[in-house]
Write an enzyme that holds these catalytic residues in place. Structure first.
Site, mmCIF file in Angstrom:
data_model
loop_
_atom_site.group_PDB
_atom_site.id
_atom_site.type_symbol
_atom_site.label_atom_id
_atom_site.label_comp_id
_atom_site.label_asym_id
_atom_site.label_seq_id
_atom_site.Cartn_x
_atom_site.Cartn_y
_atom_site.Cartn_z
ATOM 1 N N SER A 123 -2.997 94.920 14.435
ATOM 2 C CA SER A 123 -2.402 96.253 14.390
ATOM 3 C C SER A 123 -3.456 97.336 14.595
ATOM 4 O O SER A 123 -4.082 97.407 15.653
ATOM 5 C CB SER A 123 -1.646 96.418 13.063
ATOM 6 N N ASP A 175 8.902 93.288 16.795
ATOM 7 C CA ASP A 175 8.026 94.293 16.182
ATOM 8 C C ASP A 175 8.579 95.697 16.460
ATOM 9 O O ASP A 175 8.764 96.081 17.617
ATOM 10 C CB ASP A 175 6.616 94.155 16.762
ATOM 11 N N HIS A 211 6.303 92.700 12.701
ATOM 12 C CA HIS A 211 4.921 93.204 12.698
ATOM 13 C C HIS A 211 4.084 92.393 11.712
ATOM 14 O O HIS A 211 3.718 92.850 10.626
ATOM 15 C CB HIS A 211 4.900 94.686 12.341
#
Length: 230
Positions: A123, A175, A211
């Site tokens: 991320s 995601d 995610h």
């Protein structure tokens, strides 16, 4: 001296020494609001498959984050929205890129060839790894983005350098924080604007994955790293 196979903490770094002769180094960079310790059990299956690899896990400082209403959270740079849009913390990004660059330099000075150093991030950590790897003057072994993106304002500095390194990009289809479309657009940028050869870019999508990471992704990561370490 680190005891082989035992975790050690050096300053603000968490180090997982290699269990065999040191042949490469992975710098793993966590995401927004996370602590690096949480990644140790997640990464363990990858670590076990690469006994000659030293793992370095830096920790982001706790700073005010706009996304959290100004509350202090571990963060490599400020973020205002998910998905990330126009907010760009140039100062925070510059400081954090310098942090990762210093880790690379430290490894090189200790005798590790830069081509045996890999940047891996999740991320926000993936965004930091990409911005570092695509602007550094070191010839790195490769860079890995797990659910990451390349902030638009950072891209101008990448063009003159013509980066040409292996890239592994993994992204969950479900995601919503960093949508798959972000990853796909970034892969197009790598190919069409930075002219990184198609055979150096591995792009994998994971059905049902949000995610986060899953076992299939970690297996693919271990395989990719192993292949580029041979």
């Amino acid at each position: 001296m680190d005891t082989p196979g035992c975790t050690s903490t050096l300053g603000d770094l968490l180090v997982l020494p290699p269990k065999a002769t040191h042949s490469a180094t992975v710098i793993f960079v966590h995401g927004l609001g996370q602590h690096r310790d949480l990644w140790i059990p997640v990464l363990q299956k990858v670590v076990d498959r690469l006994p000659g690899v030293k793992w370095i896990l830096p920790q982001a400082p706790s700073v005010p984050v706009t996304y959290y209403g100004g509350l202090h959270r571990p963060s490599w740079f400020d973020i205002a929205n998910f998905p990330p849009r126009n907010h760009y913390d140039e100062t925070g990004i510059g400081t954090s890129v310098s942090t990762i660059e210093r880790l690379v330099m430290s490894e090189v000075r200790s005798g590790t060839e830069s081509t045996r150093i890999f940047l891996v991030g999740f991320s926000q950590g993936a965004a930091l790894c990409l911005m570092t790897a695509l602007t550094t003057l070191h010839e790195l072994g490769g860079v890995v983005s797990l659910s990451g993106w390349i902030p638009e304002p950072s891209r101008q500095a990448m063009h003159p350098l013509e980066p040409n390194l292996p890239v592994f990009w993994a992204h969950g289809v479900e995601d919503i924080e960093i949508p798959l479309s972000y990853g796909q657009e970034c892969a197009t940028f790598l190919r069409e604007e930075l002219h990184i050869p198609e055979d150096k870019i591995t792009f994998k999508m994971y059905e049902g994955l949000e995610h986060t990471v899953n076992d299939a992704e970690l297996d693919d990561l271990a395989h990719w790293l192993s292949r580029h370490l041979d």
